[in-house]
Scaffold this active site. Structure first.
Site, PDB file in Angstrom:
ATOM      1  N   ASN A  91      -7.016   0.618   5.337  1.00  0.00           N
ATOM      2  CA  ASN A  91      -5.873   0.347   6.150  1.00  0.00           C
ATOM      3  C   ASN A  91      -5.605  -1.056   6.263  1.00  0.00           C
ATOM      4  O   ASN A  91      -4.179  -1.482   6.591  1.00  0.00           O
ATOM      5  CB  ASN A  91      -6.166   0.850   7.614  1.00  0.00           C
ATOM      6  CG  ASN A  91      -4.951   0.155   8.629  1.00  0.00           C
ATOM      7  OD1 ASN A  91      -3.949   0.654   8.906  1.00  0.00           O
ATOM      8  ND2 ASN A  91      -5.439  -0.591   9.480  1.00  0.00           N
ATOM      9  N   SER A 143       3.305   1.427   2.636  1.00  0.00           N
ATOM     10  CA  SER A 143       4.463   1.236   3.647  1.00  0.00           C
ATOM     11  C   SER A 143       5.705   1.649   2.951  1.00  0.00           C
ATOM     12  O   SER A 143       5.816   1.860   1.846  1.00  0.00           O
ATOM     13  CB  SER A 143       4.576  -0.328   3.624  1.00  0.00           C
ATOM     14  OG  SER A 143       5.932  -0.676   4.119  1.00  0.00           O
ATOM     15  N   TYR A 157       4.667  -8.692  -0.295  1.00  0.00           N
ATOM     16  CA  TYR A 157       4.321  -7.218   0.252  1.00  0.00           C
ATOM     17  C   TYR A 157       4.809  -6.089  -0.448  1.00  0.00           C
ATOM     18  O   TYR A 157       3.731  -5.138  -0.537  1.00  0.00           O
ATOM     19  CB  TYR A 157       4.868  -7.322   1.590  1.00  0.00           C
ATOM     20  CG  TYR A 157       4.728  -6.395   2.407  1.00  0.00           C
ATOM     21  CD1 TYR A 157       3.404  -6.359   3.406  1.00  0.00           C
ATOM     22  CD2 TYR A 157       5.417  -5.212   2.820  1.00  0.00           C
ATOM     23  CE1 TYR A 157       3.187  -5.337   4.205  1.00  0.00           C
ATOM     24  CE2 TYR A 157       5.158  -4.290   3.606  1.00  0.00           C
ATOM     25  CZ  TYR A 157       4.184  -4.425   4.362  1.00  0.00           C
ATOM     26  OH  TYR A 157       3.698  -3.153   5.357  1.00  0.00           O
ATOM     27  N   LYS A 161       2.064  -3.334  -1.877  1.00  0.00           N
ATOM     28  CA  LYS A 161       2.152  -2.106  -1.427  1.00  0.00           C
ATOM     29  C   LYS A 161       2.431  -0.805  -2.237  1.00  0.00           C
ATOM     30  O   LYS A 161       2.306   0.212  -2.282  1.00  0.00           O
ATOM     31  CB  LYS A 161       3.028  -2.018  -0.119  1.00  0.00           C
ATOM     32  CG  LYS A 161       2.401  -2.622   1.110  1.00  0.00           C
ATOM     33  CD  LYS A 161       1.153  -2.022   1.681  1.00  0.00           C
ATOM     34  CE  LYS A 161       0.861  -2.704   3.091  1.00  0.00           C
ATOM     35  NZ  LYS A 161      -0.415  -2.069   3.601  1.00  0.00           N
ATOM     36  N   ILE A 190       6.822   0.931  12.934  1.00  0.00           N
ATOM     37  CA  ILE A 190       5.673   1.516  13.824  1.00  0.00           C
ATOM     38  C   ILE A 190       5.734   0.430  14.720  1.00  0.00           C
ATOM     39  O   ILE A 190       5.280  -0.637  14.585  1.00  0.00           O
ATOM     40  CB  ILE A 190       4.379   1.853  13.255  1.00  0.00           C
ATOM     41  CG1 ILE A 190       4.973   3.060  11.902  1.00  0.00           C
ATOM     42  CG2 ILE A 190       3.649   2.522  14.294  1.00  0.00           C
ATOM     43  CD1 ILE A 190       5.582   4.137  12.215  1.00  0.00           C
TER      44      ILE A 190
END
Length: 258
Positions: A91, A143, A157, A161, A190
Site C-alpha cells: 500500500n 490509483s 506518480y 502507479k 478517497i
C-alpha cells in the site's frame, strides 16, 4: 459473506493510517492475523492498538519499506512470528509533484523506490512462503491515475502507479501455477482523516465543491473502508478466479474503458 480469511496471515505495508489501515481493519474483521508496518513508531503502535482493540492479532514492524533492506526486515519478522504468509497488501506510496522538465533523477528514483520497488521486493520475499502454503494473494494499491492520465505535474506518480498494474498482470501469469493470485486496486479520490483530500476540503470547502461536481459522479469522495473491503475480498478465496485484474474503486470517477 464469510471470506474464509480466518487464521490467514496477512501483511499490509504502510498501515498506520489511510488505505493501509482500513485494508488491515477489513482483513482483521474477517479473522486474519496481521503484520503491519510503517516508518513512524508512534502512528504504527496507535494503529496496532486500535486493531487489537477490535480483537485482531497484530505484529507491528517499524521499518522503512522503501529502503533496500526494509522488505527483509518486515518479511523476516513475519516468518519469525507466524512462520507463514498468505496475503500481501502493498500500500505504501507517495509523489513528488512538478512539471516533467523540472523533475530530477533523484525525484524519479525516490518515488520509484517508494511506489514500485517497495512492493516488488516484499512480493519476491513473500512468494516462496505463499508457495509453501499452496497459494496466496498479492494486492497492489495503485490509483485511478495508474489507469489513465492524471494531469500536469503527475508524470512520476502516473508512471509508477501504472507500473504496479503492469507488474501485477505479468506476475499473475507467472504465478498462476502456484495458486498465487496477483491483482491491483485503483482507488479514486478517497477522503480520510489526515489525508490530502481531507486537508483540502477543510482548508477550502467552497472551493472543493466544483471539483466534486465535475469529477465525482456519486457526489462525494470515497471512503477508505470502501477500498479496504475490496482489498479484503481480492485477498480472499471468494475471489478465487480473479487474478491479473485491476479493480477500480472510484465511484465512476475514472474514464478508462478497461
Amino acid at each position: 459473506m464469510d471470506l474464509r480469511l480466518n487464521g490467514k496471515v496477512a501483511v499490509v505495508t504502510g498501515a498506520s493510517r489511510g488505505l493501509g489501515f482500513f485494508s488491515a481493519r477489513s482483513l482483521a474483521a474477517e479473522g486474519a492475523r496481521l503484520a503491519i508496518c510503517a516508518r513512524g513508531e508512534e502512528g504504527l503502535e496507535e494503529a496496532a492498538d486500535e486493531l487489537r482493540g477490535q480483537g485482531a492479532e497484530v505484529l507491528a514492524v517499524q521499518c522503512d519499506i522503501a529502503s533496500g533492506g526494509g522488505a527483509n526486515v518486515l518479511i523476516g519478522a513475519v516468518a519469525e512470528r507466524y512462520g507463514a504468509l498468505d496475503v500481501l497488501v502493498s500500500n505504501v506510496g507517495g509523489n513528488r509533484r512538478g512539471r516533467f522538465e523540472e523533475t530530477t533523477d533523484e525525484d524519479w528514483l525516490a518515488v520509484i523506490e517508494l511506489n514500485v520497488l517497495s512492493g516488488l521486493r516484499a512480493a519476491r520475499l513473500a512468494i516462496p512462503m505463499m508457495r509453501d502454503r499452496g497459494g496466496g494473494s498479492i494486492v497492489f494499491v495503485s490509483s485511478v491515475f495508474g489507469r489513465e492520465k492524471g494531469g500536469p505535474g503527475l508524470s512520476i506518480y502516473n508512471t509508477t502507479k501504472s507500473a504496479l498494474i503492469s507488474a501485477a498482470g505479468i506476475m499473475a501469469l507467472e504465478l498462476a501455477g502456484d495458486g498465487i493470485r496477483v491483482n491491483s486496486v485503483a482507488p479514486g479520490s478517497i477522503r480520510f482523516p489526515g489525508g490530502s483530500w481531507d486537508r483540502r476540503v477543510k482548508a477550502d470547502p467552497e472551493g472543493m465543491r466544483p471539483f466534486v461536481r465535475a469529477n465525482l459522479p456519486l457526489g462525494r469522495f470515497g471512503r477508505a473502508e470502501e477500498v479496504g473491503d475490496v482489498v479484503a475480498f481480492l485477498a480472499s478465496e471468494r475471489a478465487s478466479l480473479i487474478t491479473g485484474a485491476c479493480i477500480a474503486v472510484d465511484g465512476a470517477q475514472g474514464r478508462s474503458l478497461v
